[in-house]
Design a protein around this motif. Structure first.
Motif, PDB file in Angstrom:
ATOM      1  N   SER A  23     -31.782 -26.886  13.664  1.00  0.00           N
ATOM      2  CA  SER A  23     -32.095 -27.549  12.394  1.00  0.00           C
ATOM      3  C   SER A  23     -33.596 -27.608  12.140  1.00  0.00           C
ATOM      4  CB  SER A  23     -31.494 -28.948  12.377  1.00  0.00           C
ATOM      5  OG  SER A  23     -32.046 -29.753  13.396  1.00  0.00           O
ATOM      6  N   ALA A  24     -34.387 -27.795  13.207  1.00  0.00           N
ATOM      7  CA  ALA A  24     -35.839 -27.907  13.023  1.00  0.00           C
ATOM      8  C   ALA A  24     -36.399 -26.633  12.396  1.00  0.00           C
ATOM      9  CB  ALA A  24     -36.523 -28.169  14.368  1.00  0.00           C
ATOM     10  N   ARG A  25     -35.842 -25.480  12.837  1.00  0.00           N
ATOM     11  CA  ARG A  25     -36.396 -24.209  12.374  1.00  0.00           C
ATOM     12  C   ARG A  25     -35.830 -23.811  11.008  1.00  0.00           C
ATOM     13  NH1 ARG A  25     -35.087 -22.001  18.145  1.00  0.00           N
ATOM     14  NH2 ARG A  25     -33.404 -21.052  16.932  1.00  0.00           N
ATOM     15  N   SER A  61     -37.112 -34.821   0.530  1.00  0.00           N
ATOM     16  CA  SER A  61     -36.820 -35.508   1.775  1.00  0.00           C
ATOM     17  C   SER A  61     -38.115 -35.933   2.485  1.00  0.00           C
ATOM     18  CB  SER A  61     -36.005 -34.527   2.608  1.00  0.00           C
ATOM     19  OG  SER A  61     -35.524 -35.117   3.744  1.00  0.00           O
ATOM     20  N   ARG A  62     -39.096 -35.037   2.488  1.00  0.00           N
ATOM     21  CA  ARG A  62     -40.419 -35.389   3.053  1.00  0.00           C
ATOM     22  C   ARG A  62     -41.028 -36.546   2.253  1.00  0.00           C
ATOM     23  NH1 ARG A  62     -41.638 -34.337   7.917  1.00  0.00           N
ATOM     24  NH2 ARG A  62     -43.791 -34.813   7.356  1.00  0.00           N
ATOM     25  N   LYS A  63     -40.892 -36.486   0.935  1.00  0.00           N
ATOM     26  CA  LYS A  63     -41.446 -37.547   0.071  1.00  0.00           C
ATOM     27  C   LYS A  63     -40.790 -38.882   0.383  1.00  0.00           C
ATOM     28  CE  LYS A  63     -43.461 -35.940  -4.176  1.00  0.00           C
ATOM     29  NZ  LYS A  63     -43.562 -34.487  -4.157  1.00  0.00           N
ATOM     30  N   LEU A  83     -38.162 -40.475  14.456  1.00  0.00           N
ATOM     31  CA  LEU A  83     -37.136 -39.881  15.319  1.00  0.00           C
ATOM     32  C   LEU A  83     -36.576 -38.616  14.678  1.00  0.00           C
ATOM     33  CD1 LEU A  83     -35.167 -43.087  16.468  1.00  0.00           C
ATOM     34  CD2 LEU A  83     -37.042 -41.902  17.634  1.00  0.00           C
ATOM     35  N   GLY A  84     -36.582 -37.531  15.428  1.00  0.00           N
ATOM     36  CA  GLY A  84     -36.174 -36.236  14.875  1.00  0.00           C
ATOM     37  C   GLY A  84     -37.234 -35.780  13.895  1.00  0.00           C
ATOM     38  N   SER A  85     -38.488 -35.803  14.371  1.00  0.00           N
ATOM     39  CA  SER A  85     -39.654 -35.662  13.477  1.00  0.00           C
ATOM     40  C   SER A  85     -39.801 -34.263  12.906  1.00  0.00           C
ATOM     41  CB  SER A  85     -40.925 -36.046  14.234  1.00  0.00           C
ATOM     42  OG  SER A  85     -41.006 -35.309  15.435  1.00  0.00           O
ATOM     43  N   ASP A 110     -38.640 -35.749  19.221  1.00  0.00           N
ATOM     44  CA  ASP A 110     -37.678 -34.705  18.839  1.00  0.00           C
ATOM     45  C   ASP A 110     -37.120 -34.091  20.123  1.00  0.00           C
ATOM     46  OD1 ASP A 110     -37.406 -33.150  15.848  1.00  0.00           O
ATOM     47  OD2 ASP A 110     -36.577 -32.084  17.587  1.00  0.00           O
ATOM     48  N   ASN A 111     -35.888 -33.602  20.057  1.00  0.00           N
ATOM     49  CA  ASN A 111     -35.307 -32.996  21.262  1.00  0.00           C
ATOM     50  C   ASN A 111     -35.421 -31.480  21.270  1.00  0.00           C
ATOM     51  OD1 ASN A 111     -33.367 -32.343  19.394  1.00  0.00           O
ATOM     52  ND2 ASN A 111     -31.622 -32.877  20.686  1.00  0.00           N
ATOM     53  N   ASP A 112     -36.100 -30.936  20.273  1.00  0.00           N
ATOM     54  CA  ASP A 112     -36.284 -29.487  20.212  1.00  0.00           C
ATOM     55  C   ASP A 112     -37.607 -29.137  20.906  1.00  0.00           C
ATOM     56  OD1 ASP A 112     -35.450 -27.053  17.821  1.00  0.00           O
ATOM     57  OD2 ASP A 112     -37.134 -26.875  19.208  1.00  0.00           O
ATOM     58  N   ALA A 134     -37.569 -36.001  23.530  1.00  0.00           N
ATOM     59  CA  ALA A 134     -36.503 -36.920  23.925  1.00  0.00           C
ATOM     60  C   ALA A 134     -35.368 -36.843  22.923  1.00  0.00           C
ATOM     61  CB  ALA A 134     -37.041 -38.341  23.996  1.00  0.00           C
ATOM     62  N   ASP A 135     -34.234 -37.381  23.346  1.00  0.00           N
ATOM     63  CA  ASP A 135     -33.020 -37.305  22.542  1.00  0.00           C
ATOM     64  C   ASP A 135     -32.696 -38.677  21.954  1.00  0.00           C
ATOM     65  OD1 ASP A 135     -30.227 -37.019  21.713  1.00  0.00           O
ATOM     66  OD2 ASP A 135     -30.316 -35.131  22.829  1.00  0.00           O
ATOM     67  N   VAL A 136     -32.533 -38.751  20.639  1.00  0.00           N
ATOM     68  CA  VAL A 136     -32.238 -40.038  19.989  1.00  0.00           C
ATOM     69  C   VAL A 136     -30.866 -40.572  20.397  1.00  0.00           C
ATOM     70  CG1 VAL A 136     -33.646 -39.436  17.975  1.00  0.00           C
ATOM     71  CG2 VAL A 136     -31.178 -39.116  17.873  1.00  0.00           C
ATOM     72  N   ARG A 137     -30.021 -39.717  20.970  1.00  0.00           N
ATOM     73  CA  ARG A 137     -28.685 -40.172  21.368  1.00  0.00           C
ATOM     74  C   ARG A 137     -28.703 -40.953  22.679  1.00  0.00           C
ATOM     75  NH1 ARG A 137     -26.188 -34.259  20.660  1.00  0.00           N
ATOM     76  NH2 ARG A 137     -28.130 -33.937  21.803  1.00  0.00           N
ATOM     77  N   VAL A 163     -34.984 -39.375   9.558  1.00  0.00           N
ATOM     78  CA  VAL A 163     -34.821 -38.624   8.316  1.00  0.00           C
ATOM     79  C   VAL A 163     -34.210 -37.256   8.622  1.00  0.00           C
ATOM     80  CG1 VAL A 163     -36.042 -37.597   6.352  1.00  0.00           C
ATOM     81  CG2 VAL A 163     -36.612 -39.908   7.130  1.00  0.00           C
ATOM     82  N   GLY A 164     -32.989 -37.067   8.128  1.00  0.00           N
ATOM     83  CA  GLY A 164     -32.282 -35.801   8.345  1.00  0.00           C
ATOM     84  C   GLY A 164     -31.889 -35.583   9.791  1.00  0.00           C
ATOM     85  N   VAL A 165     -31.494 -36.606  10.490  1.00  0.00           N
ATOM     86  CA  VAL A 165     -31.191 -36.495  11.920  1.00  0.00           C
ATOM     87  C   VAL A 165     -29.770 -36.938  12.259  1.00  0.00           C
ATOM     88  CG1 VAL A 165     -31.959 -37.096  14.240  1.00  0.00           C
ATOM     89  CG2 VAL A 165     -33.601 -37.051  12.363  1.00  0.00           C
TER      90      VAL A 165
HETATM   91  N1  SAM Z   1     -37.367 -35.633  10.114  1.00  0.00           N
HETATM   92  C1  SAM Z   1     -37.986 -34.389   9.732  1.00  0.00           C
HETATM   93  C2  SAM Z   1     -38.133 -34.357   8.240  1.00  0.00           C
HETATM   94  O1  SAM Z   1     -37.331 -34.988   7.570  1.00  0.00           O
HETATM   95  O2  SAM Z   1     -39.028 -33.682   7.728  1.00  0.00           O
HETATM   96  C3  SAM Z   1     -37.216 -33.178  10.261  1.00  0.00           C
HETATM   97  C4  SAM Z   1     -35.779 -33.042   9.807  1.00  0.00           C
HETATM   98  S1  SAM Z   1     -34.923 -31.659  10.550  1.00  0.00           S
HETATM   99  C5  SAM Z   1     -33.688 -31.337   9.326  1.00  0.00           C
HETATM  100  C6  SAM Z   1     -33.976 -32.466  11.849  1.00  0.00           C
HETATM  101  C7  SAM Z   1     -34.755 -32.696  13.128  1.00  0.00           C
HETATM  102  O3  SAM Z   1     -34.023 -33.583  13.989  1.00  0.00           O
HETATM  103  C8  SAM Z   1     -34.990 -31.428  13.932  1.00  0.00           C
HETATM  104  O4  SAM Z   1     -36.346 -31.307  14.253  1.00  0.00           O
HETATM  105  C9  SAM Z   1     -34.128 -31.594  15.170  1.00  0.00           C
HETATM  106  O5  SAM Z   1     -34.662 -30.957  16.299  1.00  0.00           O
HETATM  107  C10 SAM Z   1     -34.106 -33.101  15.312  1.00  0.00           C
HETATM  108  N2  SAM Z   1     -32.949 -33.612  16.076  1.00  0.00           N
HETATM  109  C11 SAM Z   1     -31.643 -33.344  15.858  1.00  0.00           C
HETATM  110  N3  SAM Z   1     -30.875 -33.985  16.753  1.00  0.00           N
HETATM  111  C12 SAM Z   1     -31.725 -34.692  17.546  1.00  0.00           C
HETATM  112  C13 SAM Z   1     -31.534 -35.552  18.677  1.00  0.00           C
HETATM  113  N4  SAM Z   1     -30.308 -35.796  19.147  1.00  0.00           N
HETATM  114  N5  SAM Z   1     -32.622 -36.105  19.258  1.00  0.00           N
HETATM  115  C14 SAM Z   1     -33.863 -35.839  18.780  1.00  0.00           C
HETATM  116  N6  SAM Z   1     -34.097 -35.031  17.734  1.00  0.00           N
HETATM  117  C15 SAM Z   1     -33.051 -34.460  17.118  1.00  0.00           C
END
Ligand code: SAM
Length: 268
Positions: A23-25, A61-63, A83-85, A110-112, A134-137, A163-165
């Motif tokens: 998702s990050a990429r 979404s960024r806004k 979280l999930g930056s 972020d876990n990526d 790290a993993d938010v879960r 946001v989006g996580v």
């Molecule tokens: N939050 C950012 C934004 O809104 O611009 C990035 C959103 S991107 C769609 C989702 C991000 O969440 C990705 O970078 C992904 O690696 C991260 N992510 C997904 N599952 C995660 C988890 N379990 N722990 C940490 N990061 C996670």
């Protein structure tokens, strides 16, 4: 990120599978970044074929993220946990909050592994700004690391953004339960903001991002408004409430086939 180097498949960082979408990429590609692979661009284009406005949605979404963070900063919050930056995109959380509180602490999580490498490189020369892989879960472990490695004090107000996580957290991983752990850790005056894929999204979008991406970490679980509203249990709902995130930003932003709910809660 928008300014990062072009990754080549021959020099893929350790722990990275260039053949599975992340998702990050995918998101980096939608935002115009260069830190993505063919498999990510292919998924992005399958989404864009149905809903070309998804590029705009990525920016909305960024806004929303920056709006939420500004709201908390204006209310006096000086600690921010994103979280999930994602792969760094300017303006980023620390750039916005440092306008109000130059000494504010910011932790990017972020876990990526690719995200971590970029965040860590960027944060080196910013005091008070840290990146955690790290993993938010795993909230208990993450909260401990935020205290010890990022200097976050959970006895004082904090703004946590997801946001989006959360839509990448499947039902068997119990998202409501893990969000509850973060809410419990927060001091009064804290903020929790999130966006989440809505089940009112166009069926073709849902098909492409939940079926096509099945069993990859980019798989999305769309949820109802009622389901995501429970993530705010015990918090005071601010702004317009749990609504498509465009409604948080302006009256005249176009609707999108991919609908993301946005919400900002405050702990009393
Ligand atoms: N939050 C950012 C934004 O809104 O611009 C990035 C959103 S991107 C769609 C989702 C991000 O969440 C990705 O970078 C992904 O690696 C991260 N992510 C997904 N599952 C995660 C988890 N379990 N722990 C940490 N990061 C996670």
């Amino acid at each position: 990120g928008v300014t990062g180097p072009q990754p080549e498949i021959e020099r893929v960082p350790q722990g990275v599978d260039p053949h599975e979408p992340r998702s990050a990429r995918v998101y980096d590609y939608l935002l115009g970044g260069k830190d993505n692979y063919e498999v990510d661009r292919a998924l992005a284009h399958r989404i864009l074929a149905v809903a070309p406005e998804t590029r705009s949605l990525a920016w909305f979404s960024r806004k929303f993220l920056l709006h939420a963070v500004r709201t908390a900063a204006t209310a006096g919050v000086r600690q921010f946990v994103d979280l999930g930056s994602g792969i760094p995109t300017s303006p980023n959380v620390h750039e916005v909050v440092h306008e109000t509180h130059p000494a504010a602490r910011v932790a990017y999580v972020d876990n990526d592994p690719v995200v971590f490498v970029h965040c860590n490189a960027l944060m080196g020369n910013h005091p008070g700004v840290t990146a955690l892989h790290a993993d938010v879960r795993r909230p208990a472990e993450l909260i401990r690391r935020l205290e010890t490695e990022s200097g976050i004090d959970f006895a004082a107000p904090v703004a946590i953004t997801l946001v989006g996580v959360l839509h990448y957290v499947m039902d068997d991983e119990n998202p409501a339960e893990l969000v509850a752990r973060y809410r419990e850790a927060m001091a009064p005056g804290s903020y929790l903001a999130f966006t989440h894929g809505a089940d009112i999204s166009h069926p073709e979008i849902i098909e492409r991002t939940s079926q096509d991406a099945r069993n990859s970490s980019a798989q999305v679980r769309y949820r109802s408004r009622d389901e995501v509203t429970t993530f705010l249990d015990g918090l005071e709902n601010t702004g317009p409430g749990v609504v498509p995130l465009q409604q948080w930003l302006a009256d005249d932003l176009p609707e999108t086939k991919l609908v993301l709910y946005g919400a900002v809660g405050r702990k009393r």
